[in-house]
Scaffold this active site. Structure first.
Site, PDB file in Angstrom:
ATOM      1  N   ASN A 119     -35.403  31.176 -87.028  1.00  0.00           N
ATOM      2  CA  ASN A 119     -34.086  31.513 -86.497  1.00  0.00           C
ATOM      3  C   ASN A 119     -33.888  32.997 -86.267  1.00  0.00           C
ATOM      4  O   ASN A 119     -33.002  33.398 -85.515  1.00  0.00           O
ATOM      5  CB  ASN A 119     -32.988  30.989 -87.433  1.00  0.00           C
ATOM      6  N   GLN A 123     -33.830  25.349 -84.143  1.00  0.00           N
ATOM      7  CA  GLN A 123     -33.958  26.289 -83.034  1.00  0.00           C
ATOM      8  C   GLN A 123     -34.864  25.790 -81.911  1.00  0.00           C
ATOM      9  O   GLN A 123     -34.980  26.450 -80.878  1.00  0.00           O
ATOM     10  CB  GLN A 123     -34.486  27.637 -83.551  1.00  0.00           C
ATOM     11  N   CYS A 139     -25.879  32.955 -90.545  1.00  0.00           N
ATOM     12  CA  CYS A 139     -25.361  32.545 -91.851  1.00  0.00           C
ATOM     13  C   CYS A 139     -25.275  33.717 -92.818  1.00  0.00           C
ATOM     14  O   CYS A 139     -24.597  33.632 -93.837  1.00  0.00           O
ATOM     15  CB  CYS A 139     -26.247  31.461 -92.440  1.00  0.00           C
TER      16      CYS A 139
END
Length: 418
Positions: free
Chosen positions: A183, A211, A360
């Site tokens: 990611n 992804q 995140c």
């Protein structure tokens, strides 16, 4: 409603906007210019055809799929049809797909849910040093409960070597979990080769494919993968919906959400039907346009890498230079001595949305553990910026970045620090 991308009249091919006047303004920008969104790895705008498909299930088709009456039967039919659509897109059976609230839950379900099932074989897991937190955190929790976890190293481009994986296998290895497309740096692992190795040793294999689903061709029936997680909002679908693929014949994970027994009791709770319908439509659209959109994104990737390296000669590309080994649209650079978060904020003020790493953890100012796993210094790992291109991006956006970026980076170079 303004949308960041448009479609031809028969909706068969996605067409990037040439004129950007209809792009929605970001929530905060001081730039008088039109905004450029380059953070598609964090989330994507909702495909208007996906919204169209979802609307009835928020309105007149609002039934609970578990109900016996007409409204429930209609909802159940939509649930089954969506599962079939996803199975067609992924090359698997509809009964192999279990819906969750997103990929984080799907990853947790695979790691924590399989722990009790597999512990009779052993309490040893293998993963990598560059996993998303949705894998790393449950693995760390299992470590705290007495499991042993081997954290595989990666090479300078982020690849796991089959040799290191083979060396880490033990008779008590219960599960291996390896991210498909990273990611942050975009490295795409050779899942075919790694999975074949594990299959030969009778070790179950989980893959985080958040992804890569919808961006790379995947036929799960032909891949040596036992469990695979994916999400809706990375593929121009809605947030709050994801799924875990479980190959037929493989052990089902123990439910982490218990209650009404939905999803064969693997994940209880009334299904997010509108989200499920939307995710199915979104993936169907992505797969239909894969042969056009993937090479278009790779072309823009190549342009962006070249433009950044010309504009900022000291920029450091993280991840593989070979674009066939990289998530389409992903470009990840370090610009030391600047801090990535500062660069992100300055680019935002110029109307360009990017990320300093995983969405995140984007609010946490710390060096990227993924970049450090490549063998790079803390200074380089703190100076990261991820550009992730999508349907709405054009060559003009690439040129905009190349024009704006040097002035921002040079401010930090002159100061010597952010």
């Amino acid at each position: 409603m303004s949308l960041p991308f448009a479609y031809n009249k028969n909706h068969s091919t996605i067409r990037p906007f040439e004129a950007s006047k209809n792009r929605p303004a970001p929530c905060m920008t001081l730039s008088p210019q039109l905004p450029v969104y380059m953070d598609h790895a964090a989330t994507t705008p909702l495909d208007p055809l996906v919204l169209e498909a979802m609307l009835p299930y928020w309105q007149e088709r609002f039934g609970n799929p578990s109900s016996l009456h007409r409204w429930g039967r209609e909802a159940r039919q939509a649930l089954q049809a969506s599962r079939q659509t996803l199975a067609n897109a992924l090359g698997c059976q509809p009964g192999e797909i279990y819906f969750t609230s997103g990929a984080t839950e799907a990853n947790n379900l695979a790691i924590l849910g399989l722990g009790p099932v597999l512990k009779s074989k052993g309490r040893h897991l293998i993963t990598t040093q560059i996993e998303h937190a949705a894998i790393a955190s449950p693995c760390q929790w299992l470590e705290s409960q007495g499991w042993e976890v081997t954290w595989l190293p990666v090479d300078a481009e982020g690849f796991v070597s089959p040799e290191s994986l083979l060396a880490a296998l033990r008779p008590d290895t219960a599960l291996v979990s390896i991210i498909h497309g990273n990611n942050e740096i975009g490295t795409v692992q050779d899942i075919q080769k790694l999975g074949a190795l594990l299959g030969a040793h009778n070790v179950l294999f989980h893959v985080d494919a958040v992804q890569t689903v919808g961006k790379l061709p995947l036929t799960l029936s032909a891949l040596p993968v036992d469990y695979l997680s994916f999400s809706g909002h990375k593929i121009y679908g809605p947030k709050g919906i994801g799924a875990l693929y479980v190959r037929e014949g493989c052990p089902l994970p123990v439910a982490q959400v218990m209650g009404g027994g939905q999803e064969l009791s693997v994940r209880s709770g009334t299904e997010n039907l509108a989200g499920i319908v939307g995710m199915a439509k979104a993936l169907e659209r992505c797969v239909q346009n894969l042969s056009v959109e993937t090479p278009r994104l790779q072309d823009l990737q190549a342009q962006l890498i070249q433009a950044v390296e010309l504009a900022v000669p000291d920029a450091i590309l993280n991840g593989p230079r070979n674009l066939t080994q990289r998530v389409p649209g992903n470009v990840h650079f370090s610009f030391p001595p600047a801090e990535g978060e500062a660069l992100v904020l300055h680019l935002d003020l110029k109307g360009i949305a990017v990320s300093s790493g995983s969405a995140c953890h984007s609010a946490v100012i710390e060096p990227s553990r993924v970049v450090q796993a490549l063998g790079k210094s803390e200074a380089i790992a703190k100076a990261t910026v991820r550009f992730s291109l999508g349907r709405d991006n054009t060559a003009a956006d690439v040129q905009r970045v190349a024009t704006v970026l040097p002035g921002i980076v040079n401010r930090f170079i002159k100061k010597g620090n952010p």
